[in-house]
Design a protein around this motif. Structure first.
Motif, PDB file in Angstrom:
ATOM      1  N   VAL A   6      24.470  31.976  44.211  1.00 45.29           N
ATOM      2  CA  VAL A   6      25.400  32.375  43.157  1.00 45.29           C
ATOM      3  C   VAL A   6      25.658  31.227  42.190  1.00 45.29           C
ATOM      4  CG1 VAL A   6      27.856  32.880  42.781  1.00 45.29           C
ATOM      5  CG2 VAL A   6      26.540  34.278  44.359  1.00 45.29           C
ATOM      6  N   CYS A  28      44.791  36.487  41.308  1.00 49.66           N
ATOM      7  CA  CYS A  28      43.481  36.141  40.738  1.00 49.66           C
ATOM      8  C   CYS A  28      42.380  36.833  41.530  1.00 49.66           C
ATOM      9  CB  CYS A  28      43.245  34.635  40.786  1.00 49.66           C
ATOM     10  SG  CYS A  28      44.353  33.724  39.703  1.00 49.66           S
ATOM     11  N   MET A  29      41.369  37.330  40.832  1.00 50.76           N
ATOM     12  CA  MET A  29      40.302  38.047  41.528  1.00 50.76           C
ATOM     13  C   MET A  29      39.016  37.225  41.567  1.00 50.76           C
ATOM     14  SD  MET A  29      39.178  40.922  38.693  1.00 50.76           S
ATOM     15  CE  MET A  29      39.229  40.477  36.951  1.00 50.76           C
ATOM     16  N   VAL A  30      38.171  37.594  42.501  1.00 49.70           N
ATOM     17  CA  VAL A  30      36.793  37.106  42.510  1.00 49.70           C
ATOM     18  C   VAL A  30      35.952  38.260  41.978  1.00 49.70           C
ATOM     19  CG1 VAL A  30      34.832  36.457  43.955  1.00 49.70           C
ATOM     20  CG2 VAL A  30      37.116  35.554  44.474  1.00 49.70           C
ATOM     21  N   ILE A  31      35.188  38.018  40.927  1.00 50.22           N
ATOM     22  CA  ILE A  31      34.271  39.046  40.436  1.00 50.22           C
ATOM     23  C   ILE A  31      32.936  38.799  41.129  1.00 50.22           C
ATOM     24  CG2 ILE A  31      33.236  40.145  38.427  1.00 50.22           C
ATOM     25  CD1 ILE A  31      35.463  38.989  36.725  1.00 50.22           C
ATOM     26  N   LYS A  32      32.525  39.748  41.941  1.00 53.14           N
ATOM     27  CA  LYS A  32      31.323  39.567  42.752  1.00 53.14           C
ATOM     28  C   LYS A  32      30.052  39.763  41.901  1.00 53.14           C
ATOM     29  CE  LYS A  32      31.528  40.572  47.106  1.00 53.14           C
ATOM     30  NZ  LYS A  32      31.588  41.342  48.395  1.00 53.14           N
ATOM     31  N   PRO A  33      28.923  39.294  42.397  1.00 52.71           N
ATOM     32  CA  PRO A  33      27.704  39.345  41.570  1.00 52.71           C
ATOM     33  C   PRO A  33      27.402  40.721  40.969  1.00 52.71           C
ATOM     34  CG  PRO A  33      27.320  37.925  43.433  1.00 52.71           C
ATOM     35  CD  PRO A  33      28.697  38.539  43.645  1.00 52.71           C
ATOM     36  N   GLU A  80      36.994  41.387  44.407  1.00 52.12           N
ATOM     37  CA  GLU A  80      37.930  41.363  45.531  1.00 52.12           C
ATOM     38  C   GLU A  80      39.080  40.423  45.188  1.00 52.12           C
ATOM     39  OE1 GLU A  80      35.098  39.964  48.504  1.00 52.12           O
ATOM     40  OE2 GLU A  80      35.978  37.964  48.448  1.00 52.12           O
ATOM     41  N   LEU A 100      33.007  22.622  29.641  1.00 49.78           N
ATOM     42  CA  LEU A 100      32.336  23.856  30.068  1.00 49.78           C
ATOM     43  C   LEU A 100      31.132  23.466  30.908  1.00 49.78           C
ATOM     44  CD1 LEU A 100      32.411  25.900  26.741  1.00 49.78           C
ATOM     45  CD2 LEU A 100      34.121  25.744  28.546  1.00 49.78           C
ATOM     46  N   LYS A 113      18.188  32.867  36.975  1.00 45.88           N
ATOM     47  CA  LYS A 113      17.886  34.223  37.430  1.00 45.88           C
ATOM     48  C   LYS A 113      16.438  34.311  37.919  1.00 45.88           C
ATOM     49  CE  LYS A 113      21.734  36.431  35.231  1.00 45.88           C
ATOM     50  NZ  LYS A 113      22.365  36.792  33.967  1.00 45.88           N
ATOM     51  N   ASP A 166      20.334  30.043  32.019  1.00 49.80           N
ATOM     52  CA  ASP A 166      20.687  31.253  32.759  1.00 49.80           C
ATOM     53  C   ASP A 166      19.428  32.023  33.163  1.00 49.80           C
ATOM     54  OD1 ASP A 166      23.226  32.783  33.497  1.00 49.80           O
ATOM     55  OD2 ASP A 166      21.977  34.356  32.644  1.00 49.80           O
ATOM     56  N   SER A 224      22.330  34.915  41.015  1.00 46.87           N
ATOM     57  CA  SER A 224      23.175  35.840  40.259  1.00 46.87           C
ATOM     58  C   SER A 224      24.437  35.111  39.828  1.00 46.87           C
ATOM     59  CB  SER A 224      23.622  37.016  41.132  1.00 46.87           C
ATOM     60  OG  SER A 224      22.527  37.682  41.675  1.00 46.87           O
ATOM     61  N   ASN A 225      25.032  35.576  38.752  1.00 45.08           N
ATOM     62  CA  ASN A 225      26.309  35.012  38.332  1.00 45.08           C
ATOM     63  C   ASN A 225      27.474  35.753  38.962  1.00 45.08           C
ATOM     64  OD1 ASN A 225      25.215  33.026  36.672  1.00 45.08           O
ATOM     65  ND2 ASN A 225      24.980  34.469  34.974  1.00 45.08           N
ATOM     66  N   ALA A 226      28.574  35.034  39.134  1.00 41.45           N
ATOM     67  CA  ALA A 226      29.808  35.633  39.632  1.00 41.45           C
ATOM     68  C   ALA A 226      30.946  34.832  39.027  1.00 41.45           C
ATOM     69  CB  ALA A 226      29.857  35.566  41.151  1.00 41.45           C
ATOM     70  N   TYR A 227      32.174  35.224  39.361  1.00 38.72           N
ATOM     71  CA  TYR A 227      33.312  34.478  38.807  1.00 38.72           C
ATOM     72  C   TYR A 227      34.402  34.303  39.853  1.00 38.72           C
ATOM     73  CZ  TYR A 227      36.709  32.581  35.645  1.00 38.72           C
ATOM     74  OH  TYR A 227      37.599  31.736  35.052  1.00 38.72           O
ATOM     75  N   PHE A 228      34.873  33.061  39.971  1.00 39.56           N
ATOM     76  CA  PHE A 228      35.911  32.701  40.950  1.00 39.56           C
ATOM     77  C   PHE A 228      37.142  32.173  40.222  1.00 39.56           C
ATOM     78  CE2 PHE A 228      31.766  32.536  42.853  1.00 39.56           C
ATOM     79  CZ  PHE A 228      31.940  33.139  44.084  1.00 39.56           C
ATOM     80  N   PRO A 229      38.301  32.172  40.900  1.00 45.90           N
ATOM     81  CA  PRO A 229      39.544  31.820  40.211  1.00 45.90           C
ATOM     82  C   PRO A 229      39.579  30.417  39.589  1.00 45.90           C
ATOM     83  CG  PRO A 229      40.047  32.902  42.276  1.00 45.90           C
ATOM     84  CD  PRO A 229      38.565  32.647  42.270  1.00 45.90           C
ATOM     85  N   LEU A 230      40.284  30.350  38.477  1.00 40.24           N
ATOM     86  CA  LEU A 230      40.545  29.090  37.778  1.00 40.24           C
ATOM     87  C   LEU A 230      41.404  28.159  38.625  1.00 40.24           C
ATOM     88  CD1 LEU A 230      40.753  27.427  35.055  1.00 40.24           C
ATOM     89  CD2 LEU A 230      42.755  28.827  34.513  1.00 40.24           C
ATOM     90  N   THR A 255      36.035  31.816  49.908  1.00 37.67           N
ATOM     91  CA  THR A 255      35.598  33.196  49.628  1.00 37.67           C
ATOM     92  C   THR A 255      34.374  33.559  50.467  1.00 37.67           C
ATOM     93  OG1 THR A 255      36.374  32.913  47.355  1.00 37.67           O
ATOM     94  CG2 THR A 255      34.939  34.790  47.790  1.00 37.67           C
ATOM     95  N   TYR A 311      34.737  27.451  20.877  1.00 27.92           N
ATOM     96  CA  TYR A 311      35.565  27.294  22.076  1.00 27.92           C
ATOM     97  C   TYR A 311      36.775  26.403  21.800  1.00 27.92           C
ATOM     98  CZ  TYR A 311      37.045  26.959  26.843  1.00 27.92           C
ATOM     99  OH  TYR A 311      37.807  27.047  27.980  1.00 27.92           O
ATOM    100  N   TYR A 361      29.920  41.364  38.294  1.00 24.99           N
ATOM    101  CA  TYR A 361      29.733  40.443  37.182  1.00 24.99           C
ATOM    102  C   TYR A 361      28.512  40.815  36.340  1.00 24.99           C
ATOM    103  CZ  TYR A 361      30.455  36.199  34.550  1.00 24.99           C
ATOM    104  OH  TYR A 361      30.723  35.321  33.525  1.00 24.99           O
ATOM    105  N   ASN A 374      34.941  27.004  32.769  1.00 21.04           N
ATOM    106  CA  ASN A 374      35.586  25.778  32.294  1.00 21.04           C
ATOM    107  C   ASN A 374      36.197  25.060  33.495  1.00 21.04           C
ATOM    108  OD1 ASN A 374      37.413  27.849  32.735  1.00 21.04           O
ATOM    109  ND2 ASN A 374      38.765  27.298  31.045  1.00 21.04           N
ATOM    110  N   TRP A 402      29.448  30.365  35.374  1.00 20.39           N
ATOM    111  CA  TRP A 402      29.677  29.685  34.089  1.00 20.39           C
ATOM    112  C   TRP A 402      31.175  29.614  33.913  1.00 20.39           C
ATOM    113  CZ3 TRP A 402      25.858  27.405  31.383  1.00 20.39           C
ATOM    114  CH2 TRP A 402      24.547  27.807  31.613  1.00 20.39           C
ATOM    115  N   GLU A 429      44.682  36.040  36.196  1.00 26.38           N
ATOM    116  CA  GLU A 429      43.618  35.489  35.363  1.00 26.38           C
ATOM    117  C   GLU A 429      42.646  36.625  35.040  1.00 26.38           C
ATOM    118  OE1 GLU A 429      40.713  32.951  37.223  1.00 26.38           O
ATOM    119  OE2 GLU A 429      40.047  32.104  35.327  1.00 26.38           O
TER     120      GLU A 429
END
Lengths: 490, 490
Positions: A145, B34-39, B27, A168, A57, A53, A62-68, A130, B65, B42, A150, A148, B166
């Motif tokens: 972007v 389900c959302m996208v957590i932007k940088p 967003e 993971l 950086k 990580d 940068s980290n972000a999170y998208f739907p499962l 997105t 885990y 996050y 699963n 992290w 989620e």
């Protein structure tokens, strides 16, 4: 604890399974193909995460999170992508359970999704859908972007860490204004992985590109790092993909260039996973258990007191307290194993199994003599050293151990790259010695497939540093301009 | 960028939605709920994770885990648990897609799972099924494990961060030899959450226990922290459950005690989620955008240069470089916004929207005068200060801002806890002012439900520090021994 793991020579595969369980790294769960990563195994993964990580950086990500979940229709938008992943995915079809009135919990058929959702096997499709909303002009680029997360791939034959239905990983997804910038990014991240593998995991890797046949579903070029395990099989330890404009076209992601033209965006993606745990284990460990490079070890130094009386114990405690403080100030992680329920021999075996790089044993006589006993996990050697400057001695030794583990693996690999010039020789080396086989190949998918059918060996990569060299394909005799590396692989 | 968010007084709910999007936090995705957590969002979550993770480790916990999927049958083993979660879960029924021959990707009906898998809404069942294999004797206890993970609950009405299908969270799951030790653990973790909320998020919270009606499905006692938002609604910010022996019994997890007796294990679980992002936003932010407490801000200080010529810019750059180094040495995160594509006013508004606690503006005249302009995000005030000792001035100011944000929220909450002694008064306060209403209640589920039906207010908690006080239930007139807190809630 006791020994209790199969030796490598007896059954390499069983040795691996035994070790993963006995060293408390992971275990199979009640869910087919899914593993439980136990605290000790997870602590190693956390070290990997933290170091990677930081490297991401440091290179501007940068980290972000998208739907499962990914709508089924997204999958179909990039043709080769869906082909690559559709046959092994978990499909969500309903969103409710109910009691059937007789005490059974059943799926509520009235709660059926209009469109099925796929549990992400990788996130290119949902992410590019997105990014469409994030990109209008060249000013919005690049997007760098990482996530992290699963992911799930419904593998039929699973092995802890190496191949599991859920695993993971991190997946980087970048968007660029030009072809060249995207290629540069894919190559940069490959180098981040390679350097991490060599410097941190102490696993030497070959940097290369995949052949068309082994490329990621949807990529124009797949860069990879390939490591060699002690049984002579290769393991792909990380990949970085140049995706061209494939996903931008599939999801209609365009940007206005500096020159005011509307163009499709260029993409990369790159990832490493808990598979690295498998690589780490198989590259270094031995019949006594795990061998961890100090940079990854959750516990770098374990201290075991040897005493008969409470008074002896109290004196040792005092000494250990001082040493522990000194080591912690140097950012060295220490565990003082002063359990009174276990004998020293049991503790030695346990920490050996768990791969702690350095063991310090200290007894009453040591206190008199101003010494301690140091035992290295990597070489299985012991020496008695002075307590004078001990923390520095330990710090230096950890550095030496890290180096030694790497060089041992490097020597092994060097001995296991064999150049061959005929198919007979190829089969002979593959059978007798394994490892990477460097040979000429005619560049066709057809030949690669036939060699695989006949020998189970695949082209692991075309090394980035492969020299131009005129030769002929070992299988077809057709001309070839450079050697590639074949191997059987995990 | 521009202003462009609805004011709180106009439409609080729309203000929240606008802010989350405009401050680049999150967003909605293409997947329902389900959302996208932007940088940027996050990065705040990562700060929360890092600080909480350290607190968990400091209290003796390790991470691990467990599988994403839970076999349907596991769910049914704890009766109240399945009731609580069955009506809102994602169900995996198949493990393959296929091409139907006409170019459509469809579910392969031949690849139907024998037993459906539930995407975890929480992991008690799969974890206790695993703990069964880990626990034999009292020597194996306690188990103090935490998991950082994604979970899915099929909410029908969703809002970014506050309620999503989620979400990301951590869930601690501990196993103990005795009732008392488990209760102690549940209380200890509640205090970890409370302290984190107050010290880091700068959100004052009330520590309490839930009534039977609001308890976690499967718990004997649910401890909670309750925060108050600026619109007078409460938000549950974290929970810690004493699970008794319920899950140990459901999964047959027993241990041999010191006295040699076979007993069921005692359990706790505790969690906080990305919902904390919602609490953070709604507790502090204003009509200009996000207000971040310095301890959570990914960027604590933004520096904006004011210049007309390149020479002026070069001089400012030199000054900023020195200041940045000093601040970074103090572990203060700084961004130098020297984009030449935007004017200072635009930058001011953007960083205001994103909640950066402190802005430093520095121009050519400042360099002559040995000053800079500091603008506080929390108070919206500016002052011109000397460059002498500036880094220390900034460090102190960040501390003051953290305090001020907390105390502002604390004052607001104090003004919004109202004691009432009749149902008329209760409804009146609820309507006119909102906030927590402290009143007597007869202790029955029935009364709580009726008050909820009539007013939408629920009992947020019975405060841990509630005093013994004789009174009568505002609804039924029956006797009561202590006051509880009602509120409308998120």
């Amino acid at each position: 604890m006791g020994k209790g793991i199969t030796s490598r020579s007896e059954d390499y595969s069983q040795w691996y399974n035994d070790l993963v369980v006995k060293a408390d790294l992971a275990e199979h769960s009640a869910v087919r193909g899914c593993m439980v990563i136990k605290p000790y195994g997870y602590a190693i993964w956390e070290r990997m995460q933290a170091i990677l990580d930081k490297r991401f950086k440091d290179t501007g990500h940068s980290n972000a999170y998208f739907p499962l979940f990914i709508p089924k229709s997204f999958f179909s938008k990039e043709a080769s992508h869906v082909e690559g992943f559709a046959t092994e995915c978990a499909v969500v079809t309903h969103y409710r359970l109910k009691n059937d009135g007789e005490g059974n919990i059943v799926v509520d058929e009235t709660a059926k999704l209009e469109e099925e959702l796929i549990v992400r096997p990788t996130s290119e499709t949902i992410i590019w859908n997105t990014y469409k909303g994030w990109i209008e002009s060249y000013r919005d680029l690049p997007i760098l972007v990482n996530q992290w997360a699963n992911v799930v791939r419904w593998e039929m034959r699973t092995r802890l860490f190496l191949r599991t239905a859920e695993f993971l990983w991190q997946e980087g997804h970048t968007a660029h204004a030009t072809h060249d910038e995207a290629v540069e990014e894919a190559e940069r991240m490959l180098e981040v992985y390679a350097d991490f593998a060599e410097q941190t995991l102490a696993v030497p890797v070959i940097r290369g590109v995949k052949t068309e046949n082994e490329r990621f579903a949807g990529a124009l070029e797949t860069y990879c790092i390939e490591a060699l395990m002690q049984d002579g099989k290769a393991l792909q330890a990380g990949t970085s993909h140049f995706l061209g404009q494939n996903f931008a076209k599939a999801f209609d992601v365009k940007f206005t260039s500096k020159e005011g033209k509307l163009e499709h965006v260029w993409a990369t993606s790159w990832g490493v996973s808990t598979r690295l745990m498998g690589a780490l284990i198989m590259a270094h460990s031995d019949d006594q258990g795990l061998v961890l490079p100090p940079k990854l070890a959750p516990i770098q130094v374990v201290i075991v007191p040897i005493y008969k009386t409470e008074e002896e114990k109290a004196n040792i405690d005092g000494f250990v307290q001082t040493l522990t403080n000194e080591l912690q100030d140097m950012d060295i992680s220490v565990k003082y194993d002063d359990r009174d329920t276990q004998r020293p021999g049991f503790k030695f075996a346990e920490w050996e199994m768990k791969g702690v790089p350095l063991r310090v044993a200290v007894g009453a006589r040591d206190l008199q003599n101003g010494t301690v006993e140091l035992a290295r996990r990597d070489t299985q050697t012991k020496e008695t050293v002075s307590q004078e400057g001990l923390a520095v001695t330990i710090e230096n030794l950890l550095g030496i151990i890290q180096e030694n583990i790497y060089h041992k693996a490097l020597s092994f690999r060097s001995e296991h790259i064999t150049e061959v010039n005929s198919y007979e020789e190829f089969k002979d080396v593959l059978e007798s010695k394994g490892g990477f086989i460097s040979c000429h190949w005619d560049g066709t998918v057809e030949t690669e497939k036939r060699v695989k059918e006949e020998t189970k060996a695949t082209i692991r990569c075309i090394p980035l540093d492969a020299k131009e060299e005129a030769g002929v394909c070992i299988f077809t005799g057709k001309p070839s301009g450079k050697r590639v590396l074949f191997a059987k692989a995990y």
